[in-house]
Design a protein around this motif. Sequence first.
Motif, PDB file in Angstrom:
ATOM      1  N   GLU A 148       0.804  -1.223   0.000  1.00 30.85           N
ATOM      2  CA  GLU A 148       0.000   0.000   0.000  1.00 30.85           C
ATOM      3  C   GLU A 148       0.836   1.270   0.000  1.00 30.85           C
ATOM      4  O   GLU A 148       0.384   2.328  -0.416  1.00 30.85           O
ATOM      5  CB  GLU A 148      -0.926  -0.007   1.220  1.00 30.85           C
ATOM      6  CG  GLU A 148      -0.208  -0.070   2.567  1.00 30.85           C
ATOM      7  CD  GLU A 148       0.249  -1.474   2.938  1.00 30.85           C
ATOM      8  OE1 GLU A 148       0.891  -1.604   3.993  1.00 30.85           O
ATOM      9  OE2 GLU A 148      -0.029  -2.423   2.180  1.00 30.85           O
TER      10      GLU A 148
ATOM     11  N   GLN B  12      -5.380  -6.186  -0.188  1.00 25.65           N
ATOM     12  CA  GLN B  12      -5.229  -5.316   0.973  1.00 25.65           C
ATOM     13  C   GLN B  12      -6.525  -5.225   1.779  1.00 25.65           C
ATOM     14  O   GLN B  12      -6.500  -4.882   2.970  1.00 25.65           O
ATOM     15  CB  GLN B  12      -4.774  -3.930   0.535  1.00 25.65           C
ATOM     16  CG  GLN B  12      -3.377  -3.924  -0.052  1.00 25.65           C
ATOM     17  CD  GLN B  12      -3.027  -2.608  -0.722  1.00 25.65           C
ATOM     18  OE1 GLN B  12      -3.705  -1.604  -0.526  1.00 25.65           O
ATOM     19  NE2 GLN B  12      -1.976  -2.614  -1.512  1.00 25.65           N
TER      20      GLN B  12
ATOM     21  N   ALA C 199      -6.211  -7.573   4.735  1.00 29.08           N
ATOM     22  CA  ALA C 199      -4.975  -7.427   5.499  1.00 29.08           C
ATOM     23  C   ALA C 199      -5.172  -7.890   6.941  1.00 29.08           C
ATOM     24  O   ALA C 199      -6.282  -7.847   7.485  1.00 29.08           O
ATOM     25  CB  ALA C 199      -4.519  -5.964   5.467  1.00 29.08           C
TER      26      ALA C 199
ATOM     27  N   HIS D  30      -3.021 -10.804   3.685  1.00 29.14           N
ATOM     28  CA  HIS D  30      -2.069  -9.727   3.428  1.00 29.14           C
ATOM     29  C   HIS D  30      -1.433  -9.279   4.743  1.00 29.14           C
ATOM     30  O   HIS D  30      -2.103  -9.226   5.780  1.00 29.14           O
ATOM     31  CB  HIS D  30      -2.799  -8.558   2.758  1.00 29.14           C
ATOM     32  CG  HIS D  30      -1.891  -7.497   2.224  1.00 29.14           C
ATOM     33  ND1 HIS D  30      -1.339  -6.522   3.019  1.00 29.14           N
ATOM     34  CD2 HIS D  30      -1.436  -7.267   0.976  1.00 29.14           C
ATOM     35  CE1 HIS D  30      -0.596  -5.723   2.277  1.00 29.14           C
ATOM     36  NE2 HIS D  30      -0.634  -6.152   1.033  1.00 29.14           N
TER      37      HIS D  30
ATOM     38  N   LEU E 274      -1.132  -3.503   7.370  1.00 33.32           N
ATOM     39  CA  LEU E 274      -0.909  -2.316   6.553  1.00 33.32           C
ATOM     40  C   LEU E 274       0.043  -1.344   7.240  1.00 33.32           C
ATOM     41  O   LEU E 274       0.062  -1.230   8.475  1.00 33.32           O
ATOM     42  CB  LEU E 274      -2.238  -1.632   6.252  1.00 33.32           C
ATOM     43  CG  LEU E 274      -3.275  -2.486   5.515  1.00 33.32           C
ATOM     44  CD1 LEU E 274      -4.558  -1.684   5.301  1.00 33.32           C
ATOM     45  CD2 LEU E 274      -2.739  -2.978   4.185  1.00 33.32           C
TER      46      LEU E 274
END
Length: 421
Positions: A299, A315, A318, A328, A331
């Motif tokens: 990201e 994402q 995540a 994922h 972040l």
Amino acid sequence: MAATFAEQQKKEGNENAGTMGGFFSNIMNPKYQNDLPLDREGKEGTDMFIQEDRYLQAYATYFSKFIDAYRIEGIDIFGVMPQNEFNSAQVFPSCCWTAAGLANFIGKYLGPAMQEQGVEVIFGTMERRTVPPTYGSQSPYANMGETKNHGIDAELKWNSKIGQHFNYFVKVNLSLSESRIIEKDDPPATPIQQQDEGKPIGWQSGLISTGLYQTWNAVYNSTISSYSSNLIPGSLSYVDYNGDGIIDVFDMVPIADPSYATKTYAFSLGFNWKGFGVHAMFNGMFDISKYISDLYLFEYTGHHPLGFQLLNNEQLDAWTPTNTDGEHPALHLSSNNHDKQRSTYNVRSSAFLRLKTLEVKYKIGKRLQDKIGLFESFEVYVNGNNLATWSDLPDEFDPEQSQLEVYPITKRYNLGLRVSF
């Protein structure tokens, strides 16, 4: 060009030009011209040369014609090298290659063409890797190493009919190839899992990921990462392969198949019945893996030329404290070098099966044609290309692309007539 070279050799007193054992030739591109458009410059680390059969075959044919032209002038060339700078960002397509792209060109096109000519292919000028640091200067360059290329192609066809009007066919082909490094100047102390020798050309190394850290306790008790000291729950966990208590480049091992096509297949099938026909063709690859671009996965990575960040559906899944099954990593607002390392997380299988073409058609029978009397044949058809692709990759990717950037697959539909008078 060949005549000029021969004349120059004789002018300088070398009457045996072309007869003293032959010449080594590096078939290079023209010098860079300042008036060429800069927007055509290649990008290092990419295949600027179009990776399609007709272009690669044409380039190999160019090498053959080059050698023939010199032989006419009495100059024997015993070896060629496709380029002396394989990663030079210029406007000439043959100046920018990836290791996989160049291996594919040499193994499937240039190698066989030069074998017919009785000419050796020198695969690069490489820096010696076994020179000790006490040497006191830059490592010398030498043409060293040995590779082996082999493969097999097979094709099967079946045509038959059921009853008087139903005709059908099936066609299958399979191509298997391998380009392997037989000998390489690997330093003796190099761990076997990191040596080039004995592995396929274009083999991919990386870290083995065991998933995501789930708790702070798991992070505090994890192996130290040389890539970041700021690991958190949701960071990728890697295997300390050599057991030295730190995650670093020495833990990288073979993790995936080569990134170029070594195993491909295709099959077609269809039938005709009283003027009505259906024809479909499928193609695919297997045992192939590619690196998914950071621009897609992470990201915080922006696409510099365009100045925006690509949206990644992964994402949305995540890791968070309330989504511990997320695929994922957690972040981040800024770059996280630990998660970005080449690993089993971001190098993924690019195997696929694709419905390449499908056509449905109807041809008017001869009795109706004769009755109308305007044409000899009349056929209406509808067809499409790239109608469906089955792959483990995200839908945003075309698995046949040399690099896994976001490049949607283009579908095409046609409706038309085939008429002859």
